[in-house]
Write a protein that holds these residues in place. Structure first.
Motif, PDB file in Angstrom:
ATOM      1  N   MET A   1       0.846  -1.201   0.000  1.00 41.72           N
ATOM      2  CA  MET A   1       0.000   0.000   0.000  1.00 41.72           C
ATOM      3  C   MET A   1       0.876   1.243   0.000  1.00 41.72           C
ATOM      4  SD  MET A   1      -2.900   1.111   2.751  1.00 41.72           S
ATOM      5  CE  MET A   1      -3.748   2.650   2.510  1.00 41.72           C
ATOM      6  N   PRO A   2       0.763   2.120  -1.009  1.00 38.81           N
ATOM      7  CA  PRO A   2       1.635   3.310  -1.071  1.00 38.81           C
ATOM      8  C   PRO A   2       1.323   4.280   0.052  1.00 38.81           C
ATOM      9  CG  PRO A   2      -0.091   3.465  -2.719  1.00 38.81           C
ATOM     10  CD  PRO A   2      -0.230   2.083  -2.104  1.00 38.81           C
ATOM     11  N   THR A   3       2.406   4.892   0.618  1.00 29.82           N
ATOM     12  CA  THR A   3       2.243   5.897   1.702  1.00 29.82           C
ATOM     13  C   THR A   3       2.398   7.295   1.133  1.00 29.82           C
ATOM     14  OG1 THR A   3       4.591   5.744   2.237  1.00 29.82           O
ATOM     15  CG2 THR A   3       3.096   4.286   3.463  1.00 29.82           C
ATOM     16  N   GLU A   4       1.538   8.223   1.579  1.00 31.35           N
ATOM     17  CA  GLU A   4       1.577   9.619   1.112  1.00 31.35           C
ATOM     18  C   GLU A   4       2.413  10.457   2.088  1.00 31.35           C
ATOM     19  OE1 GLU A   4      -1.594  12.846  -0.659  1.00 31.35           O
ATOM     20  OE2 GLU A   4      -2.257  11.402   0.842  1.00 31.35           O
ATOM     21  N   ARG A   5       3.302  11.299   1.577  1.00 34.52           N
ATOM     22  CA  ARG A   5       4.150  12.142   2.423  1.00 34.52           C
ATOM     23  C   ARG A   5       3.274  13.133   3.191  1.00 34.52           C
ATOM     24  NH1 ARG A   5       8.767  14.853  -0.972  1.00 34.52           N
ATOM     25  NH2 ARG A   5       9.220  15.647   1.140  1.00 34.52           N
ATOM     26  N   LEU A   6       3.608  13.306   4.515  1.00 35.05           N
ATOM     27  CA  LEU A   6       2.791  14.171   5.370  1.00 35.05           C
ATOM     28  C   LEU A   6       2.967  15.644   5.023  1.00 35.05           C
ATOM     29  CD1 LEU A   6       0.871  14.444   7.762  1.00 35.05           C
ATOM     30  CD2 LEU A   6       2.880  14.442   9.273  1.00 35.05           C
ATOM     31  N   PHE A   7       4.218  16.122   4.934  1.00 36.81           N
ATOM     32  CA  PHE A   7       4.517  17.533   4.663  1.00 36.81           C
ATOM     33  C   PHE A   7       4.750  17.725   3.170  1.00 36.81           C
ATOM     34  CE2 PHE A   7       5.984  16.753   9.026  1.00 36.81           C
ATOM     35  CZ  PHE A   7       5.145  17.622   9.697  1.00 36.81           C
ATOM     36  N   SER A   8       3.664  17.635   2.435  1.00 35.62           N
ATOM     37  CA  SER A   8       3.736  17.757   0.985  1.00 35.62           C
ATOM     38  C   SER A   8       2.491  18.479   0.499  1.00 35.62           C
ATOM     39  CB  SER A   8       3.826  16.369   0.332  1.00 35.62           C
ATOM     40  OG  SER A   8       3.691  16.476  -1.071  1.00 35.62           O
ATOM     41  N   THR A   9       2.679  19.329  -0.502  1.00 37.41           N
ATOM     42  CA  THR A   9       1.532  20.060  -1.047  1.00 37.41           C
ATOM     43  C   THR A   9       0.556  19.122  -1.743  1.00 37.41           C
ATOM     44  OG1 THR A   9       2.834  20.488  -3.048  1.00 37.41           O
ATOM     45  CG2 THR A   9       2.813  22.210  -1.340  1.00 37.41           C
ATOM     46  N   ALA A  10       1.011  17.929  -2.032  1.00 41.06           N
ATOM     47  CA  ALA A  10       0.117  16.947  -2.631  1.00 41.06           C
ATOM     48  C   ALA A  10      -0.857  16.371  -1.616  1.00 41.06           C
ATOM     49  CB  ALA A  10       0.933  15.811  -3.275  1.00 41.06           C
ATOM     50  N   ASN A  11      -0.513  16.556  -0.300  1.00 42.86           N
ATOM     51  CA  ASN A  11      -1.367  16.063   0.774  1.00 42.86           C
ATOM     52  C   ASN A  11      -2.420  17.120   1.074  1.00 42.86           C
ATOM     53  OD1 ASN A  11      -2.517  15.322   3.253  1.00 42.86           O
ATOM     54  ND2 ASN A  11      -0.621  14.313   3.917  1.00 42.86           N
ATOM     55  N   ARG A  12      -3.699  16.767   0.797  1.00 46.50           N
ATOM     56  CA  ARG A  12      -4.759  17.759   0.966  1.00 46.50           C
ATOM     57  C   ARG A  12      -4.935  18.167   2.418  1.00 46.50           C
ATOM     58  NH1 ARG A  12     -10.657  14.980   0.655  1.00 46.50           N
ATOM     59  NH2 ARG A  12     -10.217  13.100   1.908  1.00 46.50           N
ATOM     60  N   TRP A  13      -4.674  17.267   3.364  1.00 45.02           N
ATOM     61  CA  TRP A  13      -4.797  17.619   4.782  1.00 45.02           C
ATOM     62  C   TRP A  13      -3.721  18.616   5.201  1.00 45.02           C
ATOM     63  CZ3 TRP A  13      -9.288  16.494   6.528  1.00 45.02           C
ATOM     64  CH2 TRP A  13      -9.968  15.381   6.058  1.00 45.02           C
ATOM     65  N   PHE A  14      -2.529  18.477   4.648  1.00 48.06           N
ATOM     66  CA  PHE A  14      -1.459  19.434   4.922  1.00 48.06           C
ATOM     67  C   PHE A  14      -1.837  20.808   4.382  1.00 48.06           C
ATOM     68  CE2 PHE A  14       2.430  21.601   3.450  1.00 48.06           C
ATOM     69  CZ  PHE A  14       3.078  21.772   4.668  1.00 48.06           C
ATOM     70  N   ARG A  15      -2.363  20.829   3.128  1.00 46.97           N
ATOM     71  CA  ARG A  15      -2.774  22.099   2.540  1.00 46.97           C
ATOM     72  C   ARG A  15      -3.887  22.744   3.359  1.00 46.97           C
ATOM     73  NH1 ARG A  15      -2.879  19.008  -2.200  1.00 46.97           N
ATOM     74  NH2 ARG A  15      -5.159  19.232  -2.284  1.00 46.97           N
ATOM     75  N   LEU A  16      -4.821  21.967   3.843  1.00 50.38           N
ATOM     76  CA  LEU A  16      -5.939  22.481   4.619  1.00 50.38           C
ATOM     77  C   LEU A  16      -5.470  23.061   5.955  1.00 50.38           C
ATOM     78  CD1 LEU A  16      -8.998  22.844   4.851  1.00 50.38           C
ATOM     79  CD2 LEU A  16      -9.106  20.539   5.852  1.00 50.38           C
ATOM     80  N   SER A  17      -4.585  22.349   6.647  1.00 52.83           N
ATOM     81  CA  SER A  17      -4.103  22.823   7.955  1.00 52.83           C
ATOM     82  C   SER A  17      -3.288  24.100   7.811  1.00 52.83           C
ATOM     83  CB  SER A  17      -3.271  21.729   8.641  1.00 52.83           C
ATOM     84  OG  SER A  17      -2.137  21.392   7.866  1.00 52.83           O
ATOM     85  N   VAL A  18      -2.452  24.175   6.762  1.00 56.25           N
ATOM     86  CA  VAL A  18      -1.663  25.391   6.529  1.00 56.25           C
ATOM     87  C   VAL A  18      -2.587  26.560   6.207  1.00 56.25           C
ATOM     88  CG1 VAL A  18      -0.010  26.507   4.990  1.00 56.25           C
ATOM     89  CG2 VAL A  18       0.433  24.191   5.838  1.00 56.25           C
ATOM     90  N   GLY A  19      -3.609  26.296   5.402  1.00 50.86           N
ATOM     91  CA  GLY A  19      -4.545  27.362   5.041  1.00 50.86           C
ATOM     92  C   GLY A  19      -5.302  27.890   6.250  1.00 50.86           C
ATOM     93  N   ILE A  20      -5.763  26.956   7.110  1.00 53.15           N
ATOM     94  CA  ILE A  20      -6.509  27.382   8.316  1.00 53.15           C
ATOM     95  C   ILE A  20      -5.602  28.190   9.252  1.00 53.15           C
ATOM     96  CG2 ILE A  20      -7.648  26.523  10.399  1.00 53.15           C
ATOM     97  CD1 ILE A  20      -8.683  24.183   8.724  1.00 53.15           C
ATOM     98  N   THR A  21      -4.349  27.736   9.428  1.00 60.31           N
ATOM     99  CA  THR A  21      -3.398  28.446  10.305  1.00 60.31           C
ATOM    100  C   THR A  21      -3.118  29.854   9.782  1.00 60.31           C
ATOM    101  OG1 THR A  21      -2.343  26.345  10.913  1.00 60.31           O
ATOM    102  CG2 THR A  21      -1.100  28.373  11.327  1.00 60.31           C
ATOM    103  N   ALA A  22      -2.889  29.978   8.467  1.00 63.07           N
ATOM    104  CA  ALA A  22      -2.627  31.286   7.873  1.00 63.07           C
ATOM    105  C   ALA A  22      -3.825  32.214   8.030  1.00 63.07           C
ATOM    106  CB  ALA A  22      -2.261  31.126   6.402  1.00 63.07           C
ATOM    107  N   ALA A  23      -5.021  31.665   7.857  1.00 60.08           N
ATOM    108  CA  ALA A  23      -6.233  32.470   7.994  1.00 60.08           C
ATOM    109  C   ALA A  23      -6.392  32.975   9.426  1.00 60.08           C
ATOM    110  CB  ALA A  23      -7.455  31.658   7.573  1.00 60.08           C
ATOM    111  N   LEU A  24      -6.108  32.112  10.395  1.00 59.16           N
ATOM    112  CA  LEU A  24      -6.191  32.524  11.799  1.00 59.16           C
ATOM    113  C   LEU A  24      -5.191  33.632  12.114  1.00 59.16           C
ATOM    114  CD1 LEU A  24      -6.655  29.048  13.565  1.00 59.16           C
ATOM    115  CD2 LEU A  24      -8.353  30.889  13.335  1.00 59.16           C
ATOM    116  N   VAL A  25      -3.959  33.509  11.588  1.00 56.26           N
ATOM    117  CA  VAL A  25      -2.932  34.542  11.806  1.00 56.26           C
ATOM    118  C   VAL A  25      -3.382  35.875  11.222  1.00 56.26           C
ATOM    119  CG1 VAL A  25      -0.587  35.269  11.209  1.00 56.26           C
ATOM    120  CG2 VAL A  25      -1.017  32.918  11.967  1.00 56.26           C
TER     121      VAL A  25
END
Length: 271
Positions: A1-25
């Motif tokens: 089973m292929p593993t997806e990199r955690l800190f990658s722009t291809a990871n939608r959860w990473f993109r979502l968390s970064v976006g929420i953090t930036a919006a809060l700031v």
């Protein structure tokens, strides 16, 4: 089973968390630096940048138009330790001629008979500054204010160096009769008062501070009271006003009487 990199722009959860953090700031910055300053009714801001600086704790620089200006004329004389050093004999001679107009108040030898300042031996920078202040209106007097405007700067220099050339009254104090008061020798450190001698002494003199030995007690008391109540305001950086306001009436009396004390025979002869 292929593993997806955690800190990658291809990871939608990473993109979502970064976006929420930036919006809060961004929202926090907008609220803290812009909305809150405008919401304070007692805080006046001139614009967006002023609001941001105020929230960040940066002091506002007031424009010259809004700065508080004194309601009275201030002295513009710049004092230096080398003022009027090494005067020429021609300047002293011109000063002697001009001083004939001053003799009625300051005496023919620079020692007053009328409780006016003794000018004989006075530091030339002191005389020059006071004449300039009388001319500009920074210092006022019923006699000197009408007289000084007719003097040129060269006239003031000549008068200053001439009077300095004359022998001054000695620094004599009858110890048995008038002991040196504490305000003259030690000052009052707890009230921010330096010893009088630290500025007005013969060996240690601050530029612009007059020689006080032999001056009229009545004149010195009048000047200290004028500094204290603010009617005289031409002292450098308000130093004498701050000191005089902190002095007691007894200290003013003691200091004036101490500096005025002179041996009767020499004092009478000089007068």
């Amino acid at each position: 089973m292929p593993t997806e990199r955690l800190f990658s722009t291809a990871n939608r959860w990473f993109r979502l968390s970064v976006g929420i953090t930036a919006a809060l700031v961004i929202l926090t910055a907008l609220g803290g630096f812009i909305l809150l300053p405008y919401a304070q009714s007692d805080l006046k801001v001139a614009g967006l940048w002023d609001a941001i600086c105020s929230a960040a704790g940066i002091p506002k620089l007031k424009s010259s138009a809004s700065s508080v200006q004194p309601t009275f004329k201030t002295s513009d004389v710049i004092m230096t330790s080398a003022m009027l050093a090494n005067p020429s004999s021609e300047s002293i001679g011109r000063g002697a001629t001009l001083a004939q107009q001053c003799a009625i108040c300051h005496g023919p030898t620079g020692v007053s008979r009328a409780d006016s300042p003794n000018l004989a031996g006075q530091y030339p920078a002191v005389i020059f500054k006071q004449l300039k202040d009388f001319k500009s209106g920074a210092r006022t007097n019923a006699v000197m204010s009408p007289f000084a405007p007719h003097l040129t700067d060269q006239d003031m220099v000549d008068l200053a160096v001439y009077y300095h050339y004359l022998p001054r009254l000695p620094a004599y104090h009858p110890t048995q009769k008038i002991p040196a008061p504490r305000i003259v020798i030690n000052g009052a450190p707890m009230r921010g008062i330096a010893p009088c001698g630290s500025c007005h002494g013969g060996l240690d003199n601050k530029t612009g501070s007059p020689w006080l030995e032999g001056q009229s007690a009545a004149y010195m008391k009048a000047q200290l009271r004028a500094f204290a109540d603010g009617t005289r305001r031409n002292d450098i950086s308000q130093q004498m006003r701050n000191i005089a306001r902190a002095m007691t009436a007894e200290e003013i009396e003691e200091a004036a009487n101490y500096y005025a004390s002179q041996p009767p025979d020499e004092y009478s002869a000089a007068r």
